[in-house]
Scaffold this motif. Structure first.
Motif, mmCIF file in Angstrom:
data_model
loop_
_atom_site.group_PDB
_atom_site.id
_atom_site.type_symbol
_atom_site.label_atom_id
_atom_site.label_comp_id
_atom_site.label_asym_id
_atom_site.label_seq_id
_atom_site.Cartn_x
_atom_site.Cartn_y
_atom_site.Cartn_z
ATOM 1 N N VAL A 50 -53.835 49.042 83.532
ATOM 2 C CA VAL A 50 -53.683 48.848 85.022
ATOM 3 C C VAL A 50 -54.898 48.991 85.588
ATOM 4 C CG1 VAL A 50 -52.220 49.552 86.948
ATOM 5 C CG2 VAL A 50 -51.215 49.636 84.763
ATOM 6 N N ASP A 51 -55.187 48.110 86.261
ATOM 7 C CA ASP A 51 -56.333 47.945 87.265
ATOM 8 C C ASP A 51 -56.024 48.358 88.731
ATOM 9 O OD1 ASP A 51 -58.206 47.403 85.225
ATOM 10 O OD2 ASP A 51 -57.977 45.069 85.743
ATOM 11 N N ARG A 66 -53.678 51.133 94.869
ATOM 12 C CA ARG A 66 -52.464 50.248 94.538
ATOM 13 C C ARG A 66 -53.005 49.413 93.140
ATOM 14 N NH1 ARG A 66 -53.222 44.929 96.807
ATOM 15 N NH2 ARG A 66 -54.930 44.767 98.109
ATOM 16 N N ALA A 67 -52.141 49.005 92.507
ATOM 17 C CA ALA A 67 -52.107 48.281 91.365
ATOM 18 C C ALA A 67 -52.410 46.813 91.677
ATOM 19 C CB ALA A 67 -50.905 48.267 90.276
ATOM 20 N N VAL A 68 -53.519 46.190 91.292
ATOM 21 C CA VAL A 68 -53.695 44.837 91.499
ATOM 22 C C VAL A 68 -53.636 43.847 90.199
ATOM 23 C CG1 VAL A 68 -55.085 45.329 93.419
ATOM 24 C CG2 VAL A 68 -56.135 45.131 91.338
ATOM 25 N N ALA A 69 -53.703 44.402 89.103
ATOM 26 C CA ALA A 69 -53.694 43.738 87.823
ATOM 27 C C ALA A 69 -52.839 44.605 86.744
ATOM 28 C CB ALA A 69 -54.787 43.246 87.328
ATOM 29 N N VAL A 70 -52.000 44.093 85.756
ATOM 30 C CA VAL A 70 -51.389 44.621 84.709
ATOM 31 C C VAL A 70 -51.843 43.869 83.351
ATOM 32 C CG1 VAL A 70 -49.281 45.378 83.734
ATOM 33 C CG2 VAL A 70 -49.668 45.749 86.129
ATOM 34 N N VAL A 71 -52.489 44.398 82.471
ATOM 35 C CA VAL A 71 -52.559 43.670 81.118
ATOM 36 C C VAL A 71 -51.670 44.468 80.035
ATOM 37 C CG1 VAL A 71 -54.156 42.824 79.408
ATOM 38 C CG2 VAL A 71 -54.823 42.743 81.905
#
Length: 142
Positions: A50-51, A66-71
């Motif tokens: 999580v970025d 806050r989460a802005v990307a999930v891989v």
């Protein structure tokens, strides 16, 4: 590949799992909460990345941001969600060979969820803790 008679079949319940993941999730932070919350302990270490974006207020308050990307790192692919313009969620499937991205394909959220459900089903087929966490998700416990 078969699983115990617990309800998660190799592909039969992929649609059900995808539907469960789809429910009430309209932003990247929602997906991040599910993937790093109750499923976190069941998934292999490093499978979910999580970025986060931290503002000054977050840093001063000691918050993660806050989460802005999930891989999600799967077998031979990465499933990526990121916050797009105006808060929209953008989904991408990346094909990986020896840790190198060889292709990227923008997909719909529905296609991303289907791919995620397939990857989680594969993990559950190999791991009892993952299977139990996915069963809780399907039962509405997550």
């Amino acid at each position: 590949m078969t699983m115990e008679p617990s309800g998660l079949g190799p592909m039969g319940d992929v649609q059900l799992l995808a539907a469960s993941l789809r429910t009430d999730r309209t932003d990247v932070a929602s997906y991040a909460r599910v993937l790093t919350g109750a499923l976190h302990d069941a998934l292999p270490r490093g499978m979910v990345e999580v970025d986060r974006r931290r503002g000054l207020g977050d840093r001063m308050a000691g918050r993660e941001g806050r989460a802005v990307a999930v891989v999600v790192h799967g077998d031979g692919r990465q499933l990526a969600l990121r916050e797009g313009p105006h808060g929209a969620v953008e989904a991408e499937v990346r094909q990986i060979v020896r840790d190198v991205v060889i292709s990227r394909r923008t997909v719909t959220i529905e296609q991303w969820l289907q791919a995620l459900a397939e990857d989680l089903t594969k993990v559950a087929a190999r791991d009892a803790a993952a299977r139990a966490a996915l069963e809780r998700l399907l039962a509405g416990g997550i």
